[in-house]
Design a protein around this motif. Sequence first.
Motif, PDB file in Angstrom:
ATOM      1  N   ALA A  43      -3.713  -6.598  14.161  1.00 23.21           N
ATOM      2  CA  ALA A  43      -2.628  -6.494  15.135  1.00 23.21           C
ATOM      3  C   ALA A  43      -2.026  -5.107  15.054  1.00 23.21           C
ATOM      4  CB  ALA A  43      -1.564  -7.551  14.845  1.00 23.21           C
ATOM      5  N   ARG A  44      -1.293  -4.751  16.084  1.00 20.40           N
ATOM      6  CA  ARG A  44      -0.523  -3.501  16.079  1.00 20.40           C
ATOM      7  C   ARG A  44       0.908  -3.866  15.708  1.00 20.40           C
ATOM      8  NH1 ARG A  44      -2.777   1.045  17.990  1.00 20.40           N
ATOM      9  NH2 ARG A  44      -0.755   1.926  18.637  1.00 20.40           N
ATOM     10  N   VAL A  45       1.359  -3.323  14.590  1.00 19.58           N
ATOM     11  CA  VAL A  45       2.605  -3.751  13.964  1.00 19.58           C
ATOM     12  C   VAL A  45       3.621  -2.608  14.001  1.00 19.58           C
ATOM     13  CG1 VAL A  45       3.676  -4.640  11.851  1.00 19.58           C
ATOM     14  CG2 VAL A  45       1.294  -5.246  12.418  1.00 19.58           C
ATOM     15  N   PHE A  46       4.814  -2.885  14.515  1.00 21.06           N
ATOM     16  CA  PHE A  46       5.905  -1.913  14.511  1.00 21.06           C
ATOM     17  C   PHE A  46       6.719  -2.131  13.241  1.00 21.06           C
ATOM     18  CE2 PHE A  46       9.911  -0.390  16.997  1.00 21.06           C
ATOM     19  CZ  PHE A  46       9.806   0.869  16.435  1.00 21.06           C
ATOM     20  N   LEU A  47       6.590  -1.192  12.294  1.00 23.87           N
ATOM     21  CA  LEU A  47       7.303  -1.285  11.022  1.00 23.87           C
ATOM     22  C   LEU A  47       8.594  -0.471  11.117  1.00 23.87           C
ATOM     23  CD1 LEU A  47       4.767  -0.859   8.055  1.00 23.87           C
ATOM     24  CD2 LEU A  47       5.934  -2.932   8.809  1.00 23.87           C
ATOM     25  N   THR A  48       9.734  -1.157  11.034  1.00 23.62           N
ATOM     26  CA  THR A  48      11.032  -0.480  11.106  1.00 23.62           C
ATOM     27  C   THR A  48      11.819  -0.798   9.839  1.00 23.62           C
ATOM     28  OG1 THR A  48      12.066  -2.334  12.277  1.00 23.62           O
ATOM     29  CG2 THR A  48      11.008  -0.658  13.618  1.00 23.62           C
ATOM     30  N   ILE A  49      11.230  -0.461   8.706  1.00 24.69           N
ATOM     31  CA  ILE A  49      11.807  -0.844   7.412  1.00 24.69           C
ATOM     32  C   ILE A  49      12.161   0.369   6.555  1.00 24.69           C
ATOM     33  CG2 ILE A  49      10.567  -3.041   7.378  1.00 24.69           C
ATOM     34  CD1 ILE A  49       8.556  -1.653   5.432  1.00 24.69           C
ATOM     35  N   GLY A  50      12.108   1.573   7.131  1.00 23.12           N
ATOM     36  CA  GLY A  50      12.288   2.773   6.329  1.00 23.12           C
ATOM     37  C   GLY A  50      10.998   3.143   5.625  1.00 23.12           C
ATOM     38  N   ARG A  51      11.083   4.080   4.695  1.00 21.82           N
ATOM     39  CA  ARG A  51       9.860   4.605   4.053  1.00 21.82           C
ATOM     40  C   ARG A  51       9.688   4.160   2.613  1.00 21.82           C
ATOM     41  NH1 ARG A  51      11.189   9.771   1.315  1.00 21.82           N
ATOM     42  NH2 ARG A  51      13.454  10.020   1.415  1.00 21.82           N
ATOM     43  N   GLN A  52      10.684   3.461   2.053  1.00 26.02           N
ATOM     44  CA  GLN A  52      10.651   3.156   0.618  1.00 26.02           C
ATOM     45  C   GLN A  52       9.669   2.042   0.263  1.00 26.02           C
ATOM     46  OE1 GLN A  52      12.455   4.964  -1.616  1.00 26.02           O
ATOM     47  NE2 GLN A  52      13.205   6.244   0.059  1.00 26.02           N
ATOM     48  N   GLU A  53       9.387   1.143   1.207  1.00 26.00           N
ATOM     49  CA  GLU A  53       8.631  -0.064   0.866  1.00 26.00           C
ATOM     50  C   GLU A  53       7.351  -0.224   1.691  1.00 26.00           C
ATOM     51  OE1 GLU A  53      11.634  -3.396  -0.383  1.00 26.00           O
ATOM     52  OE2 GLU A  53      12.505  -2.322   1.312  1.00 26.00           O
ATOM     53  N   LEU A  54       6.814   0.885   2.151  1.00 27.15           N
ATOM     54  CA  LEU A  54       5.592   0.823   2.956  1.00 27.15           C
ATOM     55  C   LEU A  54       4.402   0.333   2.145  1.00 27.15           C
ATOM     56  CD1 LEU A  54       5.862   4.167   4.978  1.00 27.15           C
ATOM     57  CD2 LEU A  54       6.378   1.851   5.779  1.00 27.15           C
ATOM     58  N   ALA A  55       4.406   0.578   0.851  1.00 27.38           N
ATOM     59  CA  ALA A  55       3.242   0.254   0.018  1.00 27.38           C
ATOM     60  C   ALA A  55       2.882  -1.221   0.077  1.00 27.38           C
ATOM     61  CB  ALA A  55       3.503   0.668  -1.424  1.00 27.38           C
ATOM     62  N   ALA A  56       3.855  -2.090   0.333  1.00 31.60           N
ATOM     63  CA  ALA A  56       3.576  -3.527   0.376  1.00 31.60           C
ATOM     64  C   ALA A  56       2.551  -3.868   1.451  1.00 31.60           C
ATOM     65  CB  ALA A  56       4.873  -4.302   0.623  1.00 31.60           C
ATOM     66  N   PHE A  57       2.475  -3.041   2.504  1.00 26.55           N
ATOM     67  CA  PHE A  57       1.591  -3.357   3.621  1.00 26.55           C
ATOM     68  C   PHE A  57       0.172  -2.826   3.416  1.00 26.55           C
ATOM     69  CE2 PHE A  57       5.890  -3.781   4.982  1.00 26.55           C
ATOM     70  CZ  PHE A  57       5.867  -4.948   5.723  1.00 26.55           C
ATOM     71  N   ALA A  58      -0.046  -2.128   2.323  1.00 26.13           N
ATOM     72  CA  ALA A  58      -1.419  -1.744   1.971  1.00 26.13           C
ATOM     73  C   ALA A  58      -2.255  -2.978   1.673  1.00 26.13           C
ATOM     74  CB  ALA A  58      -1.413  -0.806   0.766  1.00 26.13           C
ATOM     75  N   ALA A  59      -1.609  -4.097   1.370  1.00 19.90           N
ATOM     76  CA  ALA A  59      -2.321  -5.352   1.123  1.00 19.90           C
ATOM     77  C   ALA A  59      -2.862  -5.970   2.406  1.00 19.90           C
ATOM     78  CB  ALA A  59      -1.382  -6.357   0.434  1.00 19.90           C
ATOM     79  N   ALA A  60      -2.465  -5.420   3.555  1.00 23.16           N
ATOM     80  CA  ALA A  60      -2.958  -5.935   4.844  1.00 23.16           C
ATOM     81  C   ALA A  60      -3.486  -4.761   5.666  1.00 23.16           C
ATOM     82  CB  ALA A  60      -1.835  -6.660   5.579  1.00 23.16           C
ATOM     83  N   PRO A  61      -4.609  -4.153   5.241  1.00 23.64           N
ATOM     84  CA  PRO A  61      -5.108  -2.931   5.881  1.00 23.64           C
ATOM     85  C   PRO A  61      -5.783  -3.169   7.221  1.00 23.64           C
ATOM     86  CG  PRO A  61      -6.612  -3.631   4.155  1.00 23.64           C
ATOM     87  CD  PRO A  61      -5.430  -4.553   4.083  1.00 23.64           C
ATOM     88  N   GLN A  62      -5.940  -4.433   7.614  1.00 24.61           N
ATOM     89  CA  GLN A  62      -6.611  -4.718   8.887  1.00 24.61           C
ATOM     90  C   GLN A  62      -5.740  -4.382  10.096  1.00 24.61           C
ATOM     91  OE1 GLN A  62      -5.459  -6.877   6.707  1.00 24.61           O
ATOM     92  NE2 GLN A  62      -4.821  -8.836   7.604  1.00 24.61           N
ATOM     93  N   HIS A  63      -4.449  -4.187   9.851  1.00 23.92           N
ATOM     94  CA  HIS A  63      -3.533  -3.912  10.955  1.00 23.92           C
ATOM     95  C   HIS A  63      -3.346  -2.413  11.161  1.00 23.92           C
ATOM     96  CE1 HIS A  63      -2.700  -8.144  10.712  1.00 23.92           C
ATOM     97  NE2 HIS A  63      -2.192  -8.030   9.497  1.00 23.92           N
ATOM     98  N   HIS A  64      -2.961  -2.044  12.384  1.00 20.58           N
ATOM     99  CA  HIS A  64      -2.518  -0.672  12.643  1.00 20.58           C
ATOM    100  C   HIS A  64      -0.992  -0.693  12.680  1.00 20.58           C
ATOM    101  CE1 HIS A  64      -2.635   3.489  14.019  1.00 20.58           C
ATOM    102  NE2 HIS A  64      -1.585   3.161  14.767  1.00 20.58           N
ATOM    103  N   TYR A  65      -0.386   0.207  11.912  1.00 16.42           N
ATOM    104  CA  TYR A  65       1.061   0.219  11.771  1.00 16.42           C
ATOM    105  C   TYR A  65       1.669   1.404  12.516  1.00 16.42           C
ATOM    106  CZ  TYR A  65       0.112  -3.157   8.090  1.00 16.42           C
ATOM    107  OH  TYR A  65      -0.323  -4.259   7.393  1.00 16.42           O
ATOM    108  N   VAL A  66       2.656   1.124  13.316  1.00 16.60           N
ATOM    109  CA  VAL A  66       3.487   2.162  13.925  1.00 16.60           C
ATOM    110  C   VAL A  66       4.760   2.201  13.090  1.00 16.60           C
ATOM    111  CG1 VAL A  66       4.712   2.929  15.983  1.00 16.60           C
ATOM    112  CG2 VAL A  66       2.494   1.769  16.199  1.00 16.60           C
ATOM    113  N   VAL A  67       4.937   3.278  12.331  1.00 16.67           N
ATOM    114  CA  VAL A  67       5.995   3.380  11.331  1.00 16.67           C
ATOM    115  C   VAL A  67       7.074   4.326  11.839  1.00 16.67           C
ATOM    116  CG1 VAL A  67       6.557   4.002   8.952  1.00 16.67           C
ATOM    117  CG2 VAL A  67       4.313   3.007   9.494  1.00 16.67           C
ATOM    118  N   ARG A  68       8.308   3.824  11.926  1.00 15.72           N
ATOM    119  CA  ARG A  68       9.412   4.695  12.332  1.00 15.72           C
ATOM    120  C   ARG A  68      10.336   4.919  11.138  1.00 15.72           C
ATOM    121  NH1 ARG A  68      12.648   2.982  17.454  1.00 15.72           N
ATOM    122  NH2 ARG A  68      13.643   1.472  16.061  1.00 15.72           N
TER     123      ARG A  68
END
Length: 260
Positions: free
Chosen positions: A132-157
């Motif tokens: 899925a294409r995922v809009f991540l609006t959580i800041g930059r401190q906790e992005l590493a948690a989503f490395a466990a789901a590499p099948q997605h494309h992340y739009v990070v703001r």
Amino acid sequence: MSAAMRILLLGGTSEATALARLVAEDTRFEPVLSLAGRTSAPAAAPVATRIGGFGGVDGLAHFLAEEKIAAVVDATHPFAARISANAAATCRMVGVPLLALARPPWQRRPGDNWVEVADMAGAAAALGTKPARVFLTIGRQELAAFAAAPQHHYVVRTIEPAEGLLASATLIRARGPFAVEDEMALMQREAIDVVVSKNAGGHATEAKIIAARNLGLPVVMVRRPDRPEAPTVETAEAALVWLIARHRSASVPSPLAGEG
């Protein structure tokens, strides 16, 4: 006239900035605003400002004693659990009054499709296995948690540059507040399938939640961590009322004063 009361504002939120403005010209108070330093160019404040941590409970206790702080207002971000815990423990240890200034969380409304989770690991798992294409609006401190789901494309703001960005990601650097129309346009332009957000509350970033509702997009909502027990208000104006009451009580002379 009684001396100005030294107060420490633990900031980093719009509520802290609003309270700083209220006390800046009030001669009853001598405020110090403390910022964690995670944003390289924070908005200028009208009061004395310090940047950086205190060094845990002992460091904060030393600061309160050295600066003769008479009251602390914890107006940090709802997810700044460590500093809130340290502030509560320190104030309890040294006997300095503590007030929490905490905006209310967002509430689910008709049309919302939320999946509520306890933490970022839960948020990554809630995205499922289908890409899925995922809009991540959580800041930059906790992005590493989503490395466990590499099948997605992340739009990070984020406000600040994000190091160690996820393998499949688009970075957008921006600072709120955001308009609902702009959030909807971004989600449509980036073909977003799902939004991930912390339940920060407030108005500065609520537009993304409204935009997701308007577009019928699901939101993975990370619940707030529990805050330590402390008197709590939701607005800067209410915090000022509390501070005035503290100042008034500190200014009333003891009925035994002068006896002996």
